[in-house]
Scaffold this motif. Structure first.
Motif, short mmCIF file in Angstrom:
data_model
loop_
_atom_site.label_atom_id
_atom_site.label_comp_id
_atom_site.label_asym_id
_atom_site.label_seq_id
_atom_site.Cartn_x
_atom_site.Cartn_y
_atom_site.Cartn_z
N PHE A 1 18.60 64.77 -5.22
CA PHE A 1 17.78 63.61 -4.89
C PHE A 1 16.29 63.97 -4.93
O PHE A 1 15.47 63.19 -5.42
N LEU A 2 15.94 65.15 -4.41
CA LEU A 2 14.55 65.58 -4.43
C LEU A 2 14.06 65.77 -5.86
O LEU A 2 12.95 65.35 -6.21
N GLY A 3 14.86 66.42 -6.68
CA GLY A 3 14.48 66.64 -8.06
C GLY A 3 14.34 65.35 -8.83
O GLY A 3 13.40 65.18 -9.62
N LEU A 4 15.25 64.42 -8.60
CA LEU A 4 15.19 63.12 -9.27
C LEU A 4 13.92 62.37 -8.89
O LEU A 4 13.24 61.78 -9.74
N GLY A 5 13.58 62.39 -7.60
CA GLY A 5 12.37 61.71 -7.15
C GLY A 5 11.12 62.28 -7.79
O GLY A 5 10.23 61.54 -8.20
N SER A 6 11.07 63.60 -7.92
CA SER A 6 9.92 64.24 -8.54
C SER A 6 9.85 63.93 -10.03
O SER A 6 8.77 63.70 -10.59
N ALA A 7 11.00 63.91 -10.69
CA ALA A 7 11.05 63.61 -12.13
C ALA A 7 10.57 62.20 -12.41
O ALA A 7 9.91 61.95 -13.43
N VAL A 8 10.88 61.27 -11.53
CA VAL A 8 10.44 59.88 -11.71
C VAL A 8 8.95 59.76 -11.44
O VAL A 8 8.23 59.03 -12.14
N PHE A 9 8.45 60.49 -10.44
CA PHE A 9 7.06 60.35 -10.04
C PHE A 9 6.07 60.80 -11.11
O PHE A 9 5.09 60.10 -11.41
N HIS A 10 6.28 61.98 -11.68
CA HIS A 10 5.23 62.60 -12.50
C HIS A 10 4.82 61.80 -13.74
O HIS A 10 3.61 61.61 -13.97
N PRO A 11 5.74 61.31 -14.57
CA PRO A 11 5.29 60.56 -15.74
C PRO A 11 4.55 59.27 -15.38
O PRO A 11 3.49 58.96 -15.95
N GLU A 12 5.09 58.52 -14.43
CA GLU A 12 4.45 57.26 -14.05
C GLU A 12 3.14 57.51 -13.28
O GLU A 12 2.17 56.77 -13.42
N GLY A 13 3.12 58.57 -12.48
CA GLY A 13 1.89 58.93 -11.78
C GLY A 13 0.78 59.30 -12.74
O GLY A 13 -0.38 58.92 -12.56
N SER A 14 1.14 60.04 -13.79
CA SER A 14 0.16 60.40 -14.81
C SER A 14 -0.36 59.17 -15.53
O SER A 14 -1.55 59.07 -15.85
N ARG A 15 0.51 58.20 -15.76
CA ARG A 15 0.10 56.96 -16.42
C ARG A 15 -0.89 56.17 -15.55
O ARG A 15 -1.88 55.63 -16.04
N VAL A 16 -0.63 56.13 -14.25
CA VAL A 16 -1.55 55.44 -13.34
C VAL A 16 -2.91 56.13 -13.35
O VAL A 16 -3.96 55.47 -13.39
N SER A 17 -2.91 57.45 -13.31
CA SER A 17 -4.16 58.21 -13.36
C SER A 17 -4.95 57.87 -14.62
O SER A 17 -6.17 57.67 -14.58
N PHE A 18 -4.25 57.78 -15.74
CA PHE A 18 -4.90 57.45 -17.01
C PHE A 18 -5.46 56.02 -16.99
O PHE A 18 -6.58 55.77 -17.44
N MET A 19 -4.68 55.08 -16.46
CA MET A 19 -5.11 53.68 -16.42
C MET A 19 -6.34 53.51 -15.54
O MET A 19 -7.20 52.67 -15.82
N ALA A 20 -6.41 54.28 -14.46
CA ALA A 20 -7.53 54.15 -13.52
C ALA A 20 -8.77 54.91 -13.97
O ALA A 20 -9.84 54.73 -13.41
N ALA A 21 -8.63 55.74 -15.01
CA ALA A 21 -9.69 56.68 -15.36
C ALA A 21 -10.92 56.03 -15.97
O ALA A 21 -12.04 56.48 -15.73
N GLY A 22 -10.75 54.98 -16.77
CA GLY A 22 -11.88 54.43 -17.49
C GLY A 22 -12.48 55.48 -18.40
O GLY A 22 -11.77 56.12 -19.18
#
Length: 209
Positions: free
Chosen positions: A110-131
């Motif tokens: 469960f911990l590994g799955l949560g981390s696997a889901v977080f990183h790609p989408e988290g990176s996308r949010v960072s990119f979207m917010a970057a300007g």
């Protein structure tokens, strides 16, 4: 506060929030190896069993990331972010309460799955917010993750070893905060996707005139 992304206009609030969430996510993942001395002492686990725990956690947390990334590239899933951290919350809770080795293995899944889901989408949010501050945004995102990894030995020294598995409950409080923040981020993320879609429709209509 206006958090709508405009051309070349960074959204610092979201950059910082996703960085903090990255810290929380990586703290949860890194705290597992920090528990190994306790698991060896209290449950009598061998080095082979501890190695299998680490292997299971890292395989799910790392190998699944490209799969999640490929899927969300085709269909972004904003609310996968809080759902992923809920999975991590469940995993850590199970680990704290686990009475046997098989349940420990399930909890790190469960911990590994949560981390696997977080990183790609988290990176996308960072990119979207970057300007126009993409380097800064990526740096904030990475600092969050690295800081989370750095906290694990401190959590082990000051919470887990003195207070046992229940000392890790402090991390659950951080995780609950992370779920709340990721829900806010997901709402913002969904709004940006809707605005991007609307912008594309407008461009098509204008070009057809």
């Amino acid at each position: 506060m206006n958090t709508t992304v405009k051309p070349n206009n960074p959204v610092y609030t979201m950059m910082i929030l996703i960085g903090v969430c990255h810290l929380i996510n990586d703290t949860m993942q890194s705290v597992i190896p920090a528990m190994f001395p306790l698991l060896e002492r209290d449950m009598g686990l061998t080095y082979t069993q501890l190695g299998l725990i680490s292997f299971t956690l890292n395989m799910f947390a790392s190998v699944l990331q490209p799969v999640v990334g490929a899927v969300t590239d085709k269909k972004p899933m904003p609310f996968a972010l809080p759902i992923g951290m809920v999975s991590s919350f469940i995993g850590l809770t199970m680990l704290i309460l686990a009475p046997n080795y098989p349940l420990i293995l399930v909890s790190v899944l469960f911990l590994g799955l949560g981390s696997a889901v977080f990183h790609p989408e988290g990176s996308r949010v960072s990119f979207m917010a970057a300007g126009n501050k993409r380097g800064l945004a990526q740096s904030i995102y990475q600092v969050g993750g690295n800081s989370g990894q750095a906290l694990a030995p401190l959590i082990s020294a000051f919470l887990i070893l003195p207070f046992g598995m229940y000392g890790a409950s402090v991390v659950l409080i951080l995780t609950a905060i992370g779920i709340f923040m990721l829900t806010k981020i997901a709402i913002w993320y969904r709004k940006q996707l809707e605005e991007e879609k609307l912008s594309k429709v407008k461009k098509v209509l204008v070009s057809s005139l």
